[in-house]
Design an enzyme around this catalytic site. Structure first.
Site, short mmCIF file in Angstrom:
data_model
loop_
_atom_site.label_atom_id
_atom_site.label_comp_id
_atom_site.label_asym_id
_atom_site.label_seq_id
_atom_site.Cartn_x
_atom_site.Cartn_y
_atom_site.Cartn_z
N HIS A 105 -43.34 10.33 20.72
CA HIS A 105 -41.89 10.30 20.52
C HIS A 105 -41.53 9.62 19.21
CE1 HIS A 105 -41.06 10.73 25.13
NE2 HIS A 105 -41.51 11.83 24.58
N SER B 278 -41.52 17.27 23.32
CA SER B 278 -40.57 16.16 23.18
C SER B 278 -40.67 15.52 21.80
CB SER B 278 -40.84 15.12 24.27
OG SER B 278 -42.20 14.71 24.25
#
Length: 338
Positions: A305, A243
């Site tokens: 992230h 991610s």
């Protein structure tokens, strides 16, 4: 051949009065259709199509000759062959070429966005490899209960053994390769499907736009950046997943939009590309906002992230500055990215 062909087309479009063996067909000269075969002459007159003209003549001659109005004669007319059906092959090829040219001109008027390559090879390759690795991990290490791993995957210690981000091993033991390997691992089936769904759709399209080399550089740099920020802000957690690298792709797209927003639109393709990038910018901002909003729930590494997003943004400045038109712009964005 072409001269005869064009003459035939003019004749068929303008209409002609049929003759039978050189004898013109009119009211004063009724001709029995059974006795002599019909053939079209090249005498041109104003009127409709060949068959429509013949219908008119049959109706006009019905009052002067019973043979012309006979039902059998009308049936014979229906079995006649239209001269258009016996066109030379050269005319058919020429008409086919003309139709294809017209279709090409119509399609050329459509706005087409050109990309560098047809497929996103590395996006497909990474997604396949990540899926295979998770299957092997679940087969060798078994599946943990949901109260331990709610993502439907292996035990957390298996993630660390396979190369997950572990701050102690990276800093104390010098295992720097763990900054890159977490992007190949996933905590479970739900985690994997969430990442590769975005990777195969948006990620693969970005690779088609940028080229495989630029995409690979941005993807790997973003993965390393996400691990570094995760080590700094969340050193006690074991983190895995692509991610952070996917967020880096979104960051690089924002960098591309900023680098090329001031470029000239002196060609049609540049105008189309500028319009596409504006649309992509809106979608990318929505995706980034949504992901960051869900980054603070349990079992999600928000630092990874954010680190991937910032690393991808800087890598995008460095990569896309090399293809800018103005030298000063190249230098500015490249220095900002590096």
């Amino acid at each position: 051949v072409f001269t005869q062909t064009f003459a035939t087309r003019r004749f068929l479009s303008l209409g002609a009065l049929p003759t039978v063996n050189g004898e013109k067909m009119n009211k004063n000269n009724p001709i029995n259709l059974h006795d002599k075969p019909l053939k079209a002459s090249t005498t041109r007159r104003k009127g409709g199509h060949y068959k429509d003209r013949l219908k008119q003549l049959l109706r006009k001659n019905s009052n002067t000759s019973s043979t012309m109005a006979d039902k059998n004669d009308v049936d014979y007319y229906h079995h006649m062959r239209d001269p258009m059906e016996s066109r030379p092959p050269s005319l058919k090829r020429m008409e086919s070429l003309s139709n294809s040219n017209n279709n090409f001109q119509e399609s050329d008027e459509e706005e087409v966005y050109l990309v560098k390559q047809e497929y996103g090879y590395f996006a497909y390759l990474f997604s396949f490899a990540q899926t295979v690795i998770l299957i092997i991990m679940m087969w060798q290490c078994s599946v943990a209960p949901l109260n331990i791993n709610p993502m439907i995957g292996p035990y957390p210690d298996a993630l660390s053994e396979w190369g997950g981000k572990n701050a102690v091993n990276i800093i104390d033991d010098g295992e720097w390769w763990r900054l890159l390997t977490p992007m190949m691992l996933h905590a479970g089936v739900i985690h994997l499907f969430s990442n590769i769904a975005v990777q195969l759709e948006s990620g693969a399209f970005f690779e088609r736009e940028w080229g495989s080399l630029n995409w690979l550089i941005i993807y790997c740099v973003s993965a390393v950046g996400s691990s570094i920020l995760s080590v700094i802000f969340m050193p006690n957690s074991i983190s895995v997943g692509s991610s952070g690298a996917v967020m880096g792709l979104f960051g690089a797209k924002l960098a591309e939009v900023m680098c090329r927003c001031c470029e000239s639109e002196d060609s049609r393709q540049k105008r189309v590309a500028h319009t596409v990038r504006k649309e992509q910018c809106g979608g990318t901002l929505c995706a980034v906002t949504l992901v960051m909003a869900f980054s603070f729930i349990p079992y999600v590494d928000w630092a990874a992230h954010l680190g991937g997003l910032l690393a991808g943004l800087l890598a995008g400045f460095a990569v896309f500055s090399c293809s800018m038109e103005m030298m000063m712009s190249r230098i500015f964005w490249f220095l900002l990215g590096t």
